[in-house]
Each structure stands twice: as structure tokens, then as C-alpha cells.
Design a protein around this motif. Structure first.
Motif, PDB file in Angstrom:
ATOM      1  N   TYR A   1      35.551  43.836  64.030  1.00  0.00           N
ATOM      2  CA  TYR A   1      34.869  44.841  63.216  1.00  0.00           C
ATOM      3  C   TYR A   1      35.834  45.299  62.122  1.00  0.00           C
ATOM      4  N   LEU A   2      35.411  45.096  60.880  1.00  0.00           N
ATOM      5  CA  LEU A   2      36.217  45.494  59.729  1.00  0.00           C
ATOM      6  C   LEU A   2      35.434  46.505  58.902  1.00  0.00           C
ATOM      7  N   SER A   3      36.057  47.634  58.615  1.00  0.00           N
ATOM      8  CA  SER A   3      35.422  48.642  57.755  1.00  0.00           C
ATOM      9  C   SER A   3      36.215  48.763  56.467  1.00  0.00           C
ATOM     10  N   ILE A   4      35.501  49.062  55.393  1.00  0.00           N
ATOM     11  CA  ILE A   4      36.146  49.177  54.087  1.00  0.00           C
ATOM     12  C   ILE A   4      35.323  50.110  53.215  1.00  0.00           C
ATOM     13  N   GLU A   5      35.997  50.805  52.334  1.00  0.00           N
ATOM     14  CA  GLU A   5      35.317  51.648  51.348  1.00  0.00           C
ATOM     15  C   GLU A   5      35.400  50.973  49.985  1.00  0.00           C
ATOM     16  N   LYS A   6      34.254  50.780  49.365  1.00  0.00           N
ATOM     17  CA  LYS A   6      34.225  50.153  48.038  1.00  0.00           C
ATOM     18  C   LYS A   6      34.644  51.189  46.996  1.00  0.00           C
ATOM     19  N   ARG A   7      35.834  51.047  46.474  1.00  0.00           N
ATOM     20  CA  ARG A   7      36.364  51.990  45.492  1.00  0.00           C
ATOM     21  C   ARG A   7      36.134  51.434  44.086  1.00  0.00           C
ATOM     22  N   LEU A   8      35.332  52.140  43.335  1.00  0.00           N
ATOM     23  CA  LEU A   8      34.938  51.679  42.010  1.00  0.00           C
ATOM     24  C   LEU A   8      35.957  52.124  40.973  1.00  0.00           C
ATOM     25  N   ASN A   9      36.349  51.201  40.108  1.00  0.00           N
ATOM     26  CA  ASN A   9      37.304  51.482  39.036  1.00  0.00           C
ATOM     27  C   ASN A   9      36.859  50.784  37.766  1.00  0.00           C
ATOM     28  N   PHE A  10      37.235  51.371  36.639  1.00  0.00           N
ATOM     29  CA  PHE A  10      36.994  50.731  35.346  1.00  0.00           C
ATOM     30  C   PHE A  10      38.195  49.845  35.026  1.00  0.00           C
ATOM     31  N   THR A  11      37.944  48.552  34.780  1.00  0.00           N
ATOM     32  CA  THR A  11      39.028  47.613  34.503  1.00  0.00           C
ATOM     33  C   THR A  11      38.891  47.063  33.095  1.00  0.00           C
ATOM     34  N   LEU A  12      40.028  46.884  32.443  1.00  0.00           N
ATOM     35  CA  LEU A  12      40.032  46.318  31.092  1.00  0.00           C
ATOM     36  C   LEU A  12      39.650  44.847  31.112  1.00  0.00           C
ATOM     37  N   ARG A  13      39.954  44.167  32.238  1.00  0.00           N
ATOM     38  CA  ARG A  13      39.642  42.742  32.308  1.00  0.00           C
ATOM     39  C   ARG A  13      38.138  42.506  32.256  1.00  0.00           C
ATOM     40  N   HIS A  14      37.380  43.368  32.926  1.00  0.00           N
ATOM     41  CA  HIS A  14      35.930  43.216  32.917  1.00  0.00           C
ATOM     42  C   HIS A  14      35.252  44.135  31.910  1.00  0.00           C
ATOM     43  N   MET A  15      36.011  45.116  31.397  1.00  0.00           N
ATOM     44  CA  MET A  15      35.436  46.135  30.508  1.00  0.00           C
ATOM     45  C   MET A  15      34.198  46.755  31.146  1.00  0.00           C
ATOM     46  N   ASP A  16      34.292  46.981  32.443  1.00  0.00           N
ATOM     47  CA  ASP A  16      33.160  47.538  33.181  1.00  0.00           C
ATOM     48  C   ASP A  16      33.696  48.116  34.489  1.00  0.00           C
ATOM     49  N   ILE A  17      32.827  48.834  35.198  1.00  0.00           N
ATOM     50  CA  ILE A  17      33.194  49.371  36.501  1.00  0.00           C
ATOM     51  C   ILE A  17      33.072  48.264  37.538  1.00  0.00           C
ATOM     52  N   SER A  18      34.106  48.090  38.337  1.00  0.00           N
ATOM     53  CA  SER A  18      34.102  47.034  39.353  1.00  0.00           C
ATOM     54  C   SER A  18      34.894  47.502  40.562  1.00  0.00           C
ATOM     55  N   CYS A  19      34.829  46.703  41.603  1.00  0.00           N
ATOM     56  CA  CYS A  19      35.574  46.977  42.825  1.00  0.00           C
ATOM     57  C   CYS A  19      36.239  45.673  43.261  1.00  0.00           C
ATOM     58  N   GLU A  20      37.366  45.384  42.675  1.00  0.00           N
ATOM     59  CA  GLU A  20      38.006  44.090  42.862  1.00  0.00           C
ATOM     60  C   GLU A  20      38.490  43.891  44.294  1.00  0.00           C
ATOM     61  N   ALA A  21      39.034  44.947  44.916  1.00  0.00           N
ATOM     62  CA  ALA A  21      39.524  44.809  46.290  1.00  0.00           C
ATOM     63  C   ALA A  21      38.384  44.472  47.244  1.00  0.00           C
ATOM     64  N   TYR A  22      37.244  45.128  47.063  1.00  0.00           N
ATOM     65  CA  TYR A  22      36.075  44.849  47.913  1.00  0.00           C
ATOM     66  C   TYR A  22      35.528  43.452  47.643  1.00  0.00           C
ATOM     67  N   ASP A  23      35.478  43.057  46.370  1.00  0.00           N
ATOM     68  CA  ASP A  23      34.983  41.721  46.031  1.00  0.00           C
ATOM     69  C   ASP A  23      35.856  40.636  46.666  1.00  0.00           C
ATOM     70  N   HIS A  24      37.156  40.842  46.641  1.00  0.00           N
ATOM     71  CA  HIS A  24      38.052  39.849  47.244  1.00  0.00           C
ATOM     72  C   HIS A  24      37.882  39.833  48.764  1.00  0.00           C
ATOM     73  N   PHE A  25      37.672  40.995  49.355  1.00  0.00           N
ATOM     74  CA  PHE A  25      37.418  41.080  50.790  1.00  0.00           C
ATOM     75  C   PHE A  25      36.167  40.282  51.173  1.00  0.00           C
ATOM     76  N   ARG A  26      35.090  40.451  50.430  1.00  0.00           N
ATOM     77  CA  ARG A  26      33.858  39.711  50.717  1.00  0.00           C
ATOM     78  C   ARG A  26      34.054  38.209  50.509  1.00  0.00           C
ATOM     79  N   HIS A  27      34.836  37.863  49.502  1.00  0.00           N
ATOM     80  CA  HIS A  27      35.126  36.449  49.251  1.00  0.00           C
ATOM     81  C   HIS A  27      35.849  35.827  50.442  1.00  0.00           C
ATOM     82  N   CYS A  28      36.806  36.569  51.016  1.00  0.00           N
ATOM     83  CA  CYS A  28      37.547  36.064  52.175  1.00  0.00           C
ATOM     84  C   CYS A  28      36.627  35.937  53.391  1.00  0.00           C
ATOM     85  N   LEU A  29      35.705  36.892  53.550  1.00  0.00           N
ATOM     86  CA  LEU A  29      34.749  36.792  54.648  1.00  0.00           C
ATOM     87  C   LEU A  29      33.889  35.529  54.523  1.00  0.00           C
TER      88      LEU A  29
END
Length: 376
Positions: free
Chosen positions: A294-322
Motif C-alpha cells: 500500500y503506497l500513499s501519496i499527495e499530488k502536489r501541484l506546482n507551476f513549472t517553466l518546462r511545461h509553462m503550466d501547473i503540473s505534478c511531476e513527482a506524482y506523474d513519475h510515481f504513476r509511471h513507475c507503477l
């Protein structure tokens, strides 16, 4: 670890559990709250002495004018109060000074360096059976985030408290345990919990929290063993001289009996997330029985210059690993990933936001399937 020593920069908070006889959900006292004794001055009743004297002088001036301190001009209008330089004098609200004794009635308790000796000399205060006492910090740099208590830990604790039959009598491994809150909750139903992390200071804090909450674990017979487990190493620390090292019997018990692995809010850096999933894969391959993670995580939203939009890179990478783990076909372990809908009851009082996520991953090998079917 029977003698507990607190650090000057930590906070001691009480986490109240929802028990069958309770009517209110558990509360986490994480915001300072000022209280007053009955019959003692509170609020604006005790003022600064200088303010009282100034107020008295104002009343005296009012009595001299005979009109409540209001001066009037020849036409009967109100004349604005002026100081000796002719500037407008604006009356100010009296400042309030809190009584000195109220400092000891602020929660959470700030454990100062001066009070350390007093805490050691005093006997351990008996804690109610529905209260978890946790030492933690309110803010840390990135490398010490494990010393804080995060929402993901509360969400995972809610899952454990709402589904006790799932974890009752189990041998559990927690990765990245931090302050040990989730391990303490798990030990109220599980048989053995291996509470693991890195760093002697963090592990020492975790051990203190386990000691503080023995009253919760003893009735169920649960045990928490705080141990060192570094995701960047391929083996467990079995050094006999290490304070949080593993014994050979513990390593054998981990591999032979573990059926549950938990981790709460540990994915905030991509490199560490990769190390976490490598560790999960390695451990699951060495287990004798099928295991649910059982893995729990909080999706923390941040504005990034790379995407020029609000994203959650840590959560996206977590889902990718899953997804990558579920698609693995080269090894002998098969992983099945499912999302756990957070519709279970909330036993702790915290903000259960939409960005909280829990996954359930079942890992099995052909040998584990055979052993499991033989036992059943």
C-alpha cells in the motif's frame, strides 16, 4: 530507550483516535491553541500597566473638561484633539499582554532545551488509550522531510483503522517510516511491524515515538522494531554494532512471514522514487508469501517553466513507475496494481483533500502461489 530525551527544535503533538465509544473523529493538535484557567483573566481583561495608566490619565482629562474628554469650539462643534505640535492625535487601542503562565498552556508543546532535564526527571505521563503522541518538526529542509507528519501518513492510518481485519496478525514492513506514526497505528492490529528509514537522528526520533505509544500496542501484542533500511543499498545492515541493525532472525522473519508492505508520502524526488521501486522489487522477490503493498501519496501541484503550466511531476513519475512495475514480464514476480478509493471512514481529523492517492499492489511468484495454496 525507556528514558526519553527530546530535542529543542521538535514539537510533541497528540493524535486522537476514533474509538467505538467515541462520538467525535480523532483530532491532531497541530496548531497552537491558547487556553485559560476558569476564573483567571483571559482575552482583554488583563492589560498592560502602562496602558491602564494612560487610560486613567485620559479619564482624568475627561473629568477636567466636564464633557467626557471631548473639547468643543465656540460654535458648539467638536474640536479635533491635537497634540502640542498641532498634529491630529488619534486614540489607539490598548495593547493586550498575555499572562506569563499561559505560555505553559500552548499546544503543541514546544520542547525547549532548558526543559530537557525536567522531562527526563519527571515520570512518563500516562497517555489515554485513544491518543497517539508523536514527536516531530513543523518545518525542515528537503533532506529532513521525514521528520514531519504528512497527509499521506494520516490517510494510510485511516485505511488501517477502518480495515483492521486486513492487517490483523500480519508481519508488516514500512519503508520510509519517518516519525513512525503509521507503524504505531499498524501495530495496534498487526503482529510485527518493521519500521524502517535512514539516518540515526530520524531513527532515534522514531524509536522515541514507539516508546511513547507502547500503551496502544501492548493490548494487541503488536511489536514495532525500528531498523535501518537504505534504498540505495542492495542488502540489509546486519552489523551487530549498529544501533538499528538487523539480526539474522529478523531477516529470516522478514523474508518468511511478511505479507504487507506500506509506505506513506515518500515520493517527492524522482531518484528516490526509482530507488523505492527497485527496493520493492528486490524485497518482493525474496519473500516466501504473496505480498500486498500500500503506497500513499499527495499530488502536489506546482507551476513549472518546462511545461509553462501547473503540473505534478513527482506524482506523474510515481504513476509511471507503477505502470512499469505492472508491465514487468522478464522477472519471476507478477505485480497487479489497483487504485484504492478513499471512501473508507476518516478516523483522524485532517484535511482529506482530493489530491491524496492510495495504490494497492499485489506481488506473487509461482512459488508464492504454490505456498499460499498449500497453506490455505
Amino acid at each position: 530507550m525507556d528514558q526519553i530525551t527530546f530535542h529543542y527544535d521538535t514539537v510533541l503533538s497528540d493524535v486522537h483516535l476514533l474509538l467505538p465509544n467515541s462520538r467525535q473523529p480523532g483530532t491532531v493538535i497541530g496548531v497552537p491553541q491558547r487556553t485559560c484557567d476558569l476564573g483567571s483573566p483571559c482575552g482583554g481583561e488583563e492589560l498592560d500597566r502602562d496602558t491602564q495608566e494612560e487610560s486613567g490619565r485620559g479619564d482624568a482629562r475627561g473629568s477636567e473638561t466636564g464633557d467626557g474628554g471631548v473639547d468643543r469650539d465656540e460654535d458648539g462643534g467638536v474640536e479635533p484633539p491635537l497634540d502640542e505640535d498641532g498634529d491630529l492625535e488619534v486614540p489607539r487601542r490598548p495593547r493586550q499582554r498575555l499572562p506569563e503562565r499561559d505560555r505553559d498552556m500552548v499546544y503543541p508543546i514546544i520542547l525547549s532545551q532548558a526543559r530537557r532535564d525536567e522531562e527526563e526527571e519527571d515520570e512518563e505521563e500516562e497517555c489515554p488509550r485513544d491518543v497517539i503522541r508523536i514527536e516531530h518538526t513543523m518545518a525542515t529542509p528537503l533532506e529532513d522531510v521525514g521528520k514531519q507528519v504528512w497527509r499521506g501518513a494520516f490517510l494510510l492510518a485511516d485505511l488501517i483503522l477502518s480495515q483492521p481485519t486486513t492487517f490483523r496478525g500480519a508481519t508488516v514492513l514500512e519503508l520510509g517510516a519517518g516519525t513512525g506514526l503509521t507503524s504505531v497505528v499498524m501495530a495496534t492490529v498487526a503482529k510485527t511491524v518493521y519500521c524502517t528509514d535512514v539516518g540515526e537522528d530520524l531513527l532515534s526520533m522514531c524509536q522515541k515515538n514507539v516508546t511513547l505509544n507502547r500503551h496502544l500496542m501492548e493490548p494487541a501484542g503488536g511489536k514495532v522494531r525500528v531498523r535501518l533500511l537504505d534504498w540505495l543499498r542492495h542488502d540489509l545492515c546486519t552489523d551487530a554494532d549498529a544501533e538499528f541493525g538487523w539480526t539474522e532472525d529478523e531477516v529470516a522473519d522478514l523474508h518468511d512471514n511478511t505479507t504487507i508492505i506500506i509506505a506513506a508520502d515518500v515520493c517527492y524526488d524522482d531518484d528516490l522514487t526509482d530507488a523505492l521501486f527497485r527496493t520493492l522489487y528486490r524485497i518482493c522477490n525474496n519473500l516466501r508469501l504473496p505480498c500486498t503493498t500500500y503506497l500513499s501519496i499527495e499530488k502536489r501541484l506546482n507551476f513549472t517553466l518546462r511545461h509553462m503550466d501547473i503540473s505534478c511531476e513527482a506524482y506523474d513519475h510515481f504513476r509511471h513507475c507503477l505502470c512499469e512495475m505492472q508491465e514487468l514480464r522478464e522477472g519471476r514476480t507478477c505485480f497487479t496494481v489497483e487504485q484504492v478509493t478513499p471512501s473508507f471512514p476518516q478516523c483522524l481529523l485532517y484535511e482529506r483533500i482530493e489530491q491524496l492517492y492510495v495504490s494497492s499492489t499485489i506481488s506473487e511468484t509461482p512459488i508464492q502461489q504454490y505456498v499460499s495454496s498449500s497453506i490455505s
